[in-house]
Design a protein around this motif. Structure first.
Motif, mmCIF file in Angstrom:
data_model
loop_
_atom_site.group_PDB
_atom_site.id
_atom_site.type_symbol
_atom_site.label_atom_id
_atom_site.label_comp_id
_atom_site.label_asym_id
_atom_site.label_seq_id
_atom_site.Cartn_x
_atom_site.Cartn_y
_atom_site.Cartn_z
ATOM 1 N N ALA A 113 0.834 -1.202 0.000
ATOM 2 C CA ALA A 113 0.000 0.000 0.000
ATOM 3 C C ALA A 113 0.865 1.246 0.000
ATOM 4 O O ALA A 113 1.999 1.237 0.481
ATOM 5 C CB ALA A 113 -0.919 0.004 1.221
ATOM 6 N N PHE A 114 0.297 2.335 -0.529
ATOM 7 C CA PHE A 114 1.014 3.610 -0.566
ATOM 8 C C PHE A 114 0.061 4.697 -1.047
ATOM 9 O O PHE A 114 -1.018 4.416 -1.579
ATOM 10 C CB PHE A 114 2.233 3.540 -1.499
ATOM 11 C CG PHE A 114 1.935 2.978 -2.865
ATOM 12 C CD1 PHE A 114 1.566 3.798 -3.920
ATOM 13 C CD2 PHE A 114 2.021 1.607 -3.094
ATOM 14 C CE1 PHE A 114 1.286 3.274 -5.175
ATOM 15 C CE2 PHE A 114 1.744 1.071 -4.348
ATOM 16 C CZ PHE A 114 1.376 1.910 -5.393
ATOM 17 N N ASP A 115 0.475 5.935 -0.847
ATOM 18 C CA ASP A 115 -0.246 7.067 -1.417
ATOM 19 C C ASP A 115 0.088 7.136 -2.904
ATOM 20 O O ASP A 115 1.265 7.194 -3.285
ATOM 21 C CB ASP A 115 0.170 8.371 -0.738
ATOM 22 C CG ASP A 115 -0.378 8.510 0.675
ATOM 23 O OD1 ASP A 115 -1.253 7.705 1.058
ATOM 24 O OD2 ASP A 115 0.071 9.420 1.397
ATOM 25 N N THR A 116 -0.955 7.136 -3.732
ATOM 26 C CA THR A 116 -0.731 7.135 -5.180
ATOM 27 C C THR A 116 -0.350 8.512 -5.703
ATOM 28 O O THR A 116 0.440 8.637 -6.646
ATOM 29 C CB THR A 116 -1.999 6.673 -5.915
ATOM 30 O OG1 THR A 116 -3.110 7.478 -5.495
ATOM 31 C CG2 THR A 116 -2.287 5.211 -5.614
ATOM 32 N N GLY A 117 -0.931 9.550 -5.108
ATOM 33 C CA GLY A 117 -0.716 10.909 -5.580
ATOM 34 C C GLY A 117 -1.888 11.768 -5.162
ATOM 35 O O GLY A 117 -2.714 11.360 -4.341
ATOM 36 N N PRO A 118 -2.007 12.955 -5.724
ATOM 37 C CA PRO A 118 -3.143 13.809 -5.376
ATOM 38 C C PRO A 118 -4.447 13.180 -5.851
ATOM 39 O O PRO A 118 -4.468 12.434 -6.831
ATOM 40 C CB PRO A 118 -2.846 15.108 -6.125
ATOM 41 C CG PRO A 118 -2.002 14.685 -7.289
ATOM 42 C CD PRO A 118 -1.156 13.557 -6.770
ATOM 43 N N ALA A 119 -5.521 13.502 -5.144
ATOM 44 C CA ALA A 119 -6.849 13.046 -5.566
ATOM 45 C C ALA A 119 -7.766 14.263 -5.656
ATOM 46 O O ALA A 119 -7.680 15.033 -6.603
ATOM 47 C CB ALA A 119 -7.374 11.979 -4.615
ATOM 48 N N ASN A 120 -8.600 14.481 -4.646
ATOM 49 C CA ASN A 120 -9.583 15.563 -4.741
ATOM 50 C C ASN A 120 -9.032 16.946 -4.413
ATOM 51 O O ASN A 120 -9.591 17.953 -4.862
ATOM 52 C CB ASN A 120 -10.747 15.297 -3.776
ATOM 53 C CG ASN A 120 -11.407 13.967 -4.012
ATOM 54 O OD1 ASN A 120 -11.489 13.498 -5.131
ATOM 55 N ND2 ASN A 120 -11.872 13.345 -2.944
ATOM 56 N N ALA A 121 -7.967 17.020 -3.618
ATOM 57 C CA ALA A 121 -7.559 18.318 -3.072
ATOM 58 C C ALA A 121 -7.241 19.368 -4.142
ATOM 59 O O ALA A 121 -7.786 20.480 -4.092
ATOM 60 C CB ALA A 121 -6.385 18.143 -2.113
ATOM 61 N N PRO A 122 -6.371 19.084 -5.125
ATOM 62 C CA PRO A 122 -6.085 20.127 -6.115
ATOM 63 C C PRO A 122 -7.322 20.549 -6.915
ATOM 64 O O PRO A 122 -7.513 21.736 -7.196
ATOM 65 C CB PRO A 122 -5.030 19.477 -7.018
ATOM 66 C CG PRO A 122 -4.382 18.443 -6.156
ATOM 67 C CD PRO A 122 -5.496 17.909 -5.314
ATOM 68 N N LEU A 123 -8.166 19.575 -7.266
ATOM 69 C CA LEU A 123 -9.381 19.897 -8.015
ATOM 70 C C LEU A 123 -10.330 20.747 -7.174
ATOM 71 O O LEU A 123 -10.872 21.756 -7.657
ATOM 72 C CB LEU A 123 -10.074 18.609 -8.463
ATOM 73 C CG LEU A 123 -11.427 18.773 -9.172
ATOM 74 C CD1 LEU A 123 -11.281 19.593 -10.448
ATOM 75 C CD2 LEU A 123 -12.039 17.405 -9.480
ATOM 76 N N ASP A 124 -10.534 20.358 -5.917
ATOM 77 C CA ASP A 124 -11.422 21.134 -5.050
ATOM 78 C C ASP A 124 -10.906 22.561 -4.883
ATOM 79 O O ASP A 124 -11.682 23.529 -4.901
ATOM 80 C CB ASP A 124 -11.546 20.468 -3.679
ATOM 81 C CG ASP A 124 -12.357 19.179 -3.717
ATOM 82 O OD1 ASP A 124 -12.997 18.906 -4.750
ATOM 83 O OD2 ASP A 124 -12.338 18.447 -2.710
ATOM 84 N N ASP A 125 -9.592 22.692 -4.708
ATOM 85 C CA ASP A 125 -9.015 24.028 -4.536
ATOM 86 C C ASP A 125 -9.182 24.863 -5.808
ATOM 87 O O ASP A 125 -9.472 26.063 -5.749
ATOM 88 C CB ASP A 125 -7.533 23.923 -4.173
ATOM 89 C CG ASP A 125 -7.315 23.381 -2.765
ATOM 90 O OD1 ASP A 125 -8.295 23.292 -1.999
ATOM 91 O OD2 ASP A 125 -6.157 23.042 -2.436
ATOM 92 N N TRP A 126 -8.992 24.232 -6.954
ATOM 93 C CA TRP A 126 -9.150 24.927 -8.239
ATOM 94 C C TRP A 126 -10.582 25.449 -8.394
ATOM 95 O O TRP A 126 -10.803 26.605 -8.771
ATOM 96 C CB TRP A 126 -8.811 23.959 -9.372
ATOM 97 C CG TRP A 126 -8.983 24.481 -10.765
ATOM 98 C CD1 TRP A 126 -10.047 24.270 -11.597
ATOM 99 C CD2 TRP A 126 -8.060 25.290 -11.506
ATOM 100 N NE1 TRP A 126 -9.845 24.885 -12.810
ATOM 101 C CE2 TRP A 126 -8.633 25.520 -12.780
ATOM 102 C CE3 TRP A 126 -6.816 25.830 -11.224
ATOM 103 C CZ2 TRP A 126 -7.994 26.272 -13.761
ATOM 104 C CZ3 TRP A 126 -6.172 26.581 -12.202
ATOM 105 C CH2 TRP A 126 -6.759 26.797 -13.448
ATOM 106 N N ILE A 127 -11.539 24.596 -8.079
ATOM 107 C CA ILE A 127 -12.944 24.985 -8.191
ATOM 108 C C ILE A 127 -13.262 26.108 -7.204
ATOM 109 O O ILE A 127 -13.944 27.089 -7.545
ATOM 110 C CB ILE A 127 -13.859 23.774 -7.946
ATOM 111 C CG1 ILE A 127 -13.624 22.693 -9.011
ATOM 112 C CG2 ILE A 127 -15.324 24.203 -7.926
ATOM 113 C CD1 ILE A 127 -13.849 23.128 -10.435
ATOM 114 N N ALA A 128 -12.761 25.994 -5.976
ATOM 115 C CA ALA A 128 -13.016 27.027 -4.970
ATOM 116 C C ALA A 128 -12.416 28.367 -5.385
ATOM 117 O O ALA A 128 -13.048 29.421 -5.232
ATOM 118 C CB ALA A 128 -12.456 26.587 -3.620
ATOM 119 N N GLN A 129 -11.207 28.324 -5.927
ATOM 120 C CA GLN A 129 -10.531 29.560 -6.331
ATOM 121 C C GLN A 129 -11.259 30.266 -7.466
ATOM 122 O O GLN A 129 -11.290 31.498 -7.525
ATOM 123 C CB GLN A 129 -9.097 29.240 -6.772
ATOM 124 C CG GLN A 129 -8.171 28.806 -5.645
ATOM 125 C CD GLN A 129 -6.982 28.000 -6.150
ATOM 126 O OE1 GLN A 129 -6.710 27.945 -7.354
ATOM 127 N NE2 GLN A 129 -6.271 27.362 -5.236
#
Length: 372
Positions: free
Chosen positions: A197-213
């Motif tokens: 197991a491992f963190d694959t990479g970004p998921a929702n955070a960059p997209l959510d921030d982009w939409i919020a901005q």
């Protein structure tokens, strides 16, 4: 075995203004019974404090005294989550005496992965003693510190619960479980039971921030904005060259290791399309690191509700991407359920992390117990 309920609490780095609350009965290995589950909203001021704490955490970066906002946000978060526990128990007609333990993850404000040159660090806001006092229920928190002190990444901690879920639905070695929160993490169980197991990479955070901005909204609901855009494949190919994607695991990420800045210069729609495709590309890169072939990915977390992200995963990974709800799981509750199980494992002295998940030298337990 204690046959009472365990409560799990989770609020992710996506900062959606809610805390996930879930109850289950478990022996720490298998899921014996699933209980009530709810998404409880925070007071607006709590979310504001957490956003401020995360912003100041990035500047602090584990150097010098902690920002003063941490203490204020920690108390507010703990009180809000304690109220959420009481609300869910009350609605379910469950007496607190019927609950053996609360697994209280808290809010991650900063995570620094371990490297060969330095030990890792991770800061979660959450006061276990206060939670136990407010609810009258024994509470386990600070799940990551022991792992990090032993040289582990401190993340991901969900794999041992993901294994229980895959076993619960009778999934074979061709299936993996992917959670898409602020960051993505994947779990695959080898035929001999070894966890990878491992963190694959970004998921929702960059997209959510982009939409919020760009819109002031919390998310790209139903992927509507991304669906109206076009993926910049050239930029995506350049992102694919990021060394994290091909680095061997164990490995972990902070929410801010990849930000919405990777879409800078694109239109709202094209930026959303890129930020919906990149998580899928990260998963595809991650699958190549596993020692076995994955044919089906069961997806939990908020990202599974975005049909564009789900289509991108299926297409770019060449697998069947299945909503966890479609196979009888509770996709919104998986992380909260996880910390209920981890709390029981902590009480029993069972391992929470493993060499193949966080890189610790041997399976390790963890967590700090507070009694009311």
């Amino acid at each position: 075995m204690d046959k009472r309920w365990a409560v799990g609490l989770m609020t992710g780095t996506a900062l959606d203004g809610n805390v996930d609350v879930a109850l289950l009965k478990t022996d720490g290995t298998d899921i014996l019974e699933l209980g009530p589950q709810a998404l409880e909203p925070y007071p607006t001021e709590v979310t504001g404090l957490l956003r401020q704490a995360m912003a100041e955490a990035a500047t602090w970066n584990f150097t010098g005294p902690e920002p003063a906002i941490f203490r204020q946000a920690e108390e507010a978060l703990t009180r809000a989550q304690a109220a959420a526990v009481i609300a869910v128990l009350t609605r379910g007609n469950i007496d607190p005496a019927e609950v053996s333990v609360i697994g209280f993850h808290g809010q991650t404000v900063l995570h620094r992965a371990a490297t060969s040159e330095r030990i890792g660090a991770s800061r979660q806001l959450g006061d276990g003693m206060l939670m136990a006092r407010l609810t009258g229920i024994a509470t386990v928190n600070d799940f990551r510190s022991a792992d990090i002190a032993a040289g582990g990444q401190g993340a991901p901690l969900a794999p041992v619960y993901h294994r229980a879920l895959l076993r619960h639905i009778g999934a074979g070695v061709g299936s993996a479980l992917l959670n898409l929160g602020g960051v993505g993490n994947i779990t695959w169980c080898a035929p001999d039971g070894t966890l990878h197991a491992f963190d694959t990479g970004p998921a929702n955070a960059p997209l959510d921030d982009w939409i919020a901005q760009h819109t002031g909204k919390a998310m790209d609901r139903d992927g509507a904005i991304a669906a109206a855009g076009t993926v910049d494949e050239g930029r995506l190919a350049r992102l694919a060259a990021h060394p994290y994607l091909t680095a061997p695991y164990p490995k972990s990420l902070d929410r801010n290791d990849f930000t919405s800045a990777i879409a800078e210069g694109l239109s709202l729609e094209d930026g959303a399309a890129l930020l919906s495709a990149f998580p899928a590309l990260c998963v595809a890169a991650g699958l190549k690191l596993l020692p076995g072939r994955v044919e089906r990915i069961v997806v939990s977390g908020g990202g599974r509700k975005n049909p564009v992200i789900m289509r991108e995963i299926a297409s770019r990974c060449g697998v069947e991407a299945v909503d966890a709800d479609a196979v009888g799981l509770r996709g919104d509750a998986v992380e909260a359920e996880c910390f209920a199980l981890l709390a029981v494992r902590s009480l029993r002295g069972l391992p929470l992390s493993f060499p193949g998940t966080t890189g610790v030298p041997h399976p390790m337990t963890g967590g700090i117990l507070s009694r009311p």
